[in-house]
Design a protein around this motif. Structure first.
Motif, PDB file in Angstrom:
ATOM      1  N   LYS A 178       2.070  10.215   1.463  1.00 45.12           N
ATOM      2  CA  LYS A 178       0.823   9.622   1.418  1.00 45.12           C
ATOM      3  C   LYS A 178       0.532   8.978  -0.038  1.00 45.12           C
ATOM      4  N   SER A 179      -0.175   7.667  -0.413  1.00 47.92           N
ATOM      5  CA  SER A 179      -1.016   7.503  -1.811  1.00 47.92           C
ATOM      6  C   SER A 179      -2.553   7.038  -1.940  1.00 47.92           C
ATOM      7  N   GLY A 180      -2.565   6.202  -2.205  1.00 42.70           N
ATOM      8  CA  GLY A 180      -3.287   5.768  -2.648  1.00 42.70           C
ATOM      9  C   GLY A 180      -4.183   5.508  -1.333  1.00 42.70           C
ATOM     10  N   TYR A 181      -5.325   4.465  -1.916  1.00 42.05           N
ATOM     11  CA  TYR A 181      -7.064   4.055  -0.768  1.00 42.05           C
ATOM     12  C   TYR A 181      -5.900   2.872   0.143  1.00 42.05           C
ATOM     13  N   GLY A 182      -6.365   2.970   1.313  1.00 38.49           N
ATOM     14  CA  GLY A 182      -5.930   1.664   1.971  1.00 38.49           C
ATOM     15  C   GLY A 182      -6.706   0.700   2.651  1.00 38.49           C
ATOM     16  N   ASN A 183      -8.189   0.858   2.058  1.00 39.35           N
ATOM     17  CA  ASN A 183      -8.869   0.006   2.570  1.00 39.35           C
ATOM     18  C   ASN A 183      -8.280  -1.713   1.804  1.00 39.35           C
ATOM     19  N   LEU A 184      -8.522  -2.679   2.330  1.00 38.44           N
ATOM     20  CA  LEU A 184      -8.271  -3.232   1.850  1.00 38.44           C
ATOM     21  C   LEU A 184      -9.292  -4.558   1.364  1.00 38.44           C
ATOM     22  N   LEU A 185     -10.924  -3.901   1.614  1.00 35.15           N
ATOM     23  CA  LEU A 185     -11.983  -4.682   0.816  1.00 35.15           C
ATOM     24  C   LEU A 185     -11.947  -3.988  -0.435  1.00 35.15           C
ATOM     25  N   ILE A 186     -11.470  -3.222  -0.794  1.00 39.36           N
ATOM     26  CA  ILE A 186     -11.770  -2.390  -2.215  1.00 39.36           C
ATOM     27  C   ILE A 186     -10.893  -3.590  -2.933  1.00 39.36           C
ATOM     28  N   ASN A 187      -9.503  -3.294  -3.038  1.00 40.69           N
ATOM     29  CA  ASN A 187      -8.916  -4.364  -3.858  1.00 40.69           C
ATOM     30  C   ASN A 187      -7.808  -4.371  -3.190  1.00 40.69           C
TER      31      ASN A 187
ATOM     32  N   GLY B 227       5.131  11.519  -3.119  1.00 35.56           N
ATOM     33  CA  GLY B 227       4.509  12.661  -2.501  1.00 35.56           C
ATOM     34  C   GLY B 227       4.792  12.721  -0.321  1.00 35.56           C
ATOM     35  N   THR B 228       6.201  12.459   0.131  1.00 30.29           N
ATOM     36  CA  THR B 228       7.084  12.097   0.772  1.00 30.29           C
ATOM     37  C   THR B 228       7.361  13.441   1.353  1.00 30.29           C
ATOM     38  N   ASN B 229       7.377  14.054   2.466  1.00 33.37           N
ATOM     39  CA  ASN B 229       7.811  14.952   3.869  1.00 33.37           C
ATOM     40  C   ASN B 229       8.936  15.226   4.668  1.00 33.37           C
ATOM     41  N   LEU B 230      10.022  14.822   4.492  1.00 33.11           N
ATOM     42  CA  LEU B 230      10.882  15.039   5.746  1.00 33.11           C
ATOM     43  C   LEU B 230      11.002  16.040   6.737  1.00 33.11           C
ATOM     44  N   LEU B 231      10.446  16.008   7.095  1.00 37.56           N
ATOM     45  CA  LEU B 231      10.386  16.990   8.248  1.00 37.56           C
ATOM     46  C   LEU B 231      11.330  17.552   9.131  1.00 37.56           C
ATOM     47  N   PHE B 232      11.782  16.426  10.382  1.00 42.72           N
ATOM     48  CA  PHE B 232      12.982  16.486  11.192  1.00 42.72           C
ATOM     49  C   PHE B 232      13.516  15.737  11.057  1.00 42.72           C
TER      50      PHE B 232
ATOM     51  N   ILE C  77       0.288   4.084  10.221  1.00 43.45           N
ATOM     52  CA  ILE C  77      -0.237   4.176   8.963  1.00 43.45           C
ATOM     53  C   ILE C  77      -1.555   3.960   9.138  1.00 43.45           C
ATOM     54  N   ASP C  78      -1.799   5.551   8.014  1.00 42.08           N
ATOM     55  CA  ASP C  78      -3.643   5.146   8.408  1.00 42.08           C
ATOM     56  C   ASP C  78      -3.936   5.074   6.753  1.00 42.08           C
ATOM     57  N   GLY C  79      -4.464   3.800   6.327  1.00 39.25           N
ATOM     58  CA  GLY C  79      -4.768   3.396   5.042  1.00 39.25           C
ATOM     59  C   GLY C  79      -6.815   3.289   5.533  1.00 39.25           C
ATOM     60  N   GLY C  80      -7.793   4.550   4.326  1.00 43.00           N
ATOM     61  CA  GLY C  80      -9.276   4.915   4.262  1.00 43.00           C
ATOM     62  C   GLY C  80      -9.005   4.490   3.626  1.00 43.00           C
ATOM     63  N   GLY C  81     -10.510   4.751   2.726  1.00 44.78           N
ATOM     64  CA  GLY C  81     -11.115   4.362   1.789  1.00 44.78           C
ATOM     65  C   GLY C  81     -10.978   5.095   0.797  1.00 44.78           C
ATOM     66  N   THR C  82      -9.737   6.456   1.113  1.00 38.76           N
ATOM     67  CA  THR C  82      -9.684   7.297  -0.552  1.00 38.76           C
ATOM     68  C   THR C  82      -7.763   6.945  -0.607  1.00 38.76           C
ATOM     69  N   LYS C  83      -7.319   7.430   0.727  1.00 37.93           N
ATOM     70  CA  LYS C  83      -6.430   7.730   0.597  1.00 37.93           C
ATOM     71  C   LYS C  83      -5.561   6.849   1.638  1.00 37.93           C
TER      72      LYS C  83
ATOM     73  N   ILE D  44       0.302   0.974   0.752  1.00 36.58           N
ATOM     74  CA  ILE D  44       0.744   1.382   2.102  1.00 36.58           C
ATOM     75  C   ILE D  44       2.311   0.715   1.611  1.00 36.58           C
ATOM     76  N   ASP D  45       2.404  -0.192   1.198  1.00 35.28           N
ATOM     77  CA  ASP D  45       3.905   0.028   1.168  1.00 35.28           C
ATOM     78  C   ASP D  45       4.892   1.086   0.535  1.00 35.28           C
ATOM     79  N   GLU D  46       4.362   1.745  -0.787  1.00 33.85           N
ATOM     80  CA  GLU D  46       4.684   2.500  -0.720  1.00 33.85           C
ATOM     81  C   GLU D  46       3.773   3.872   0.570  1.00 33.85           C
ATOM     82  N   CYS D  47       3.545   4.044   1.212  1.00 32.23           N
ATOM     83  CA  CYS D  47       4.257   4.831   2.374  1.00 32.23           C
ATOM     84  C   CYS D  47       4.998   4.582   2.868  1.00 32.23           C
ATOM     85  N   ILE D  48       5.347   3.208   3.238  1.00 34.39           N
ATOM     86  CA  ILE D  48       6.572   2.757   4.356  1.00 34.39           C
ATOM     87  C   ILE D  48       7.367   2.733   3.532  1.00 34.39           C
ATOM     88  N   THR D  49       7.769   2.302   2.486  1.00 30.12           N
ATOM     89  CA  THR D  49       8.946   2.663   1.707  1.00 30.12           C
ATOM     90  C   THR D  49       9.103   3.834   1.985  1.00 30.12           C
ATOM     91  N   ALA D  50       8.628   5.305   1.775  1.00 32.37           N
ATOM     92  CA  ALA D  50       8.714   6.160   0.555  1.00 32.37           C
ATOM     93  C   ALA D  50       9.249   6.628   2.953  1.00 32.37           C
TER      94      ALA D  50
END
Length: 313
Positions: free
Chosen positions: A46-55, A6-11, A23-29, A63-69
């Motif tokens: 964008k990827s799935g949740y980044g709240n470390l306390l959920i799992n 789900g990566t957008n190359l803007l410029f 990185i903005d890692g929340g409870g939903t995305k 988080i790795d997916e977003c960085i790698t993308a």
């Protein structure tokens, strides 16, 4: 350009450039945005949740997916740092989290909680109070460089006024109507249909086996019922607004803001549900003489970038 994560190359300039990933890692995305050193947005993912306390492990993967993308989209350019704004990070080892990402990407790593980066993004580094109400709820105030928090204790200890809290109040209403042999309200009937409950006891299974987001997903049902003049639903939304205002006002008093204050709101409950925001706004304006509302919408990832630049420049 749309990529697999789900990566957008803007410029991207034709010349090689350095960039920072926020990185903005929340409870939903999780949202990752790459910025040039002068703050220009280059790529987003964008990827799935980044709240470390959920799992913890699953959140790290997202988080790795977003960085790698972002890095893939900017192949040929140089990542100079990663700035993480993560829900749940305050309750875990900051050094362990930073070490993982440093070892993996070999760049400087900044780590902040998600409320702090949102405050930086929306208030642009100025003193003031941000109240966030999505699945959870928290207020964060900054005055003279010092941050203070109100709420943010999670769904078991608090989060009054959040999407989870609103959904839970609707479920509690249903159980009380059942125990007191009262006719089910229109709201309760809607809830039963939505969760496909064959019996009232299926509600217990729904609450204790569902993730927080599922309980929070009942909020639109409450909103629709309030707009159809169901008093029970209106009462829940009004109380949510009062609860969120109380969080803001407690910080206003605790941090000794005097006379005027810059306020901002974030999260769907305050930004998309006027039945909640109007009560919240009225309660705040009753106690604070002069309020300046910060209304510009900016990605919290930009706040992560800015805090990193402030710390590591």
């Amino acid at each position: 350009m749309n990529c697999s994560h789900g990566t957008n190359l803007l410029f991207v300039s034709g010349d090689k450039m350095d960039y920072i990933i926020g990185i903005d890692g929340g409870g939903t995305k999780t949202e990752g945005v790459a910025y040039s050193l002068d703050g220009q947005e280059l790529a987003a993912s964008k990827s799935g949740y980044g709240n470390l306390l959920i799992n913890y492990n699953t959140a790290i993967t997202h988080i790795d997916e977003c960085i790698t993308a972002c890095k893939t989209a900017l192949a040929g350019h140089t990542c100079k740092g990663i700035s993480l704004g993560l829900a749940g990070s305050k309750a875990l080892s900051k050094e362990e989290i930073k070490r993982y990402f440093y070892d993996r990407y070999q760049v400087e790593v900044g780590l902040y909680d998600d409320a702090m980066i949102a405050h930086e993004a929306l208030l642009h580094g100025k003193d003031g109070i941000l109240t966030i109400a999505g699945t959870g709820a928290v207020s964060i105030g900054k005055k003279d460089g010092v941050y203070e928090y109100g709420g943010g204790w999670g769904h078991l200890l608090g989060d009054e006024g959040s999407g989870y809290w609103i959904g839970l109040q609707a479920l509690i209403l249903l159980t009380k109507e059942h125990d007191q042999s009262r006719p089910y309200s229109s709201l309760s009937q809607t809830i039963l249909q939505h969760v496909k409950a064959d019996t009232i006891h299926d509600i217990k299974k729904f609450v204790y086996s569902s993730p927080k987001s599922e309980v929070a997903s009942l909020t639109p049902l409450v909103v629709n019922q309030a707009r159809n003049h169901t008093q029970e639903a209106s009462d829940i939304l009004q109380q949510a607004g009062k609860n969120l205002a109380n969080m803001t006002l407690h910080l206003y008093t605790k941090q000794r803001f005097e006379g005027s204050c810059l306020l901002a709101c974030k999260g769907s409950i305050l930004t998309e549900v006027p039945e909640v925001f109007d009560v919240y706004k009225k309660a705040c304006e009753k106690e604070i003489k002069h309020i300046q509302w910060a209304t510009q919408r900016v990605s919290s990832a930009k706040g992560a970038y800015q805090l990193f630049m402030n710390e590591y420049k």
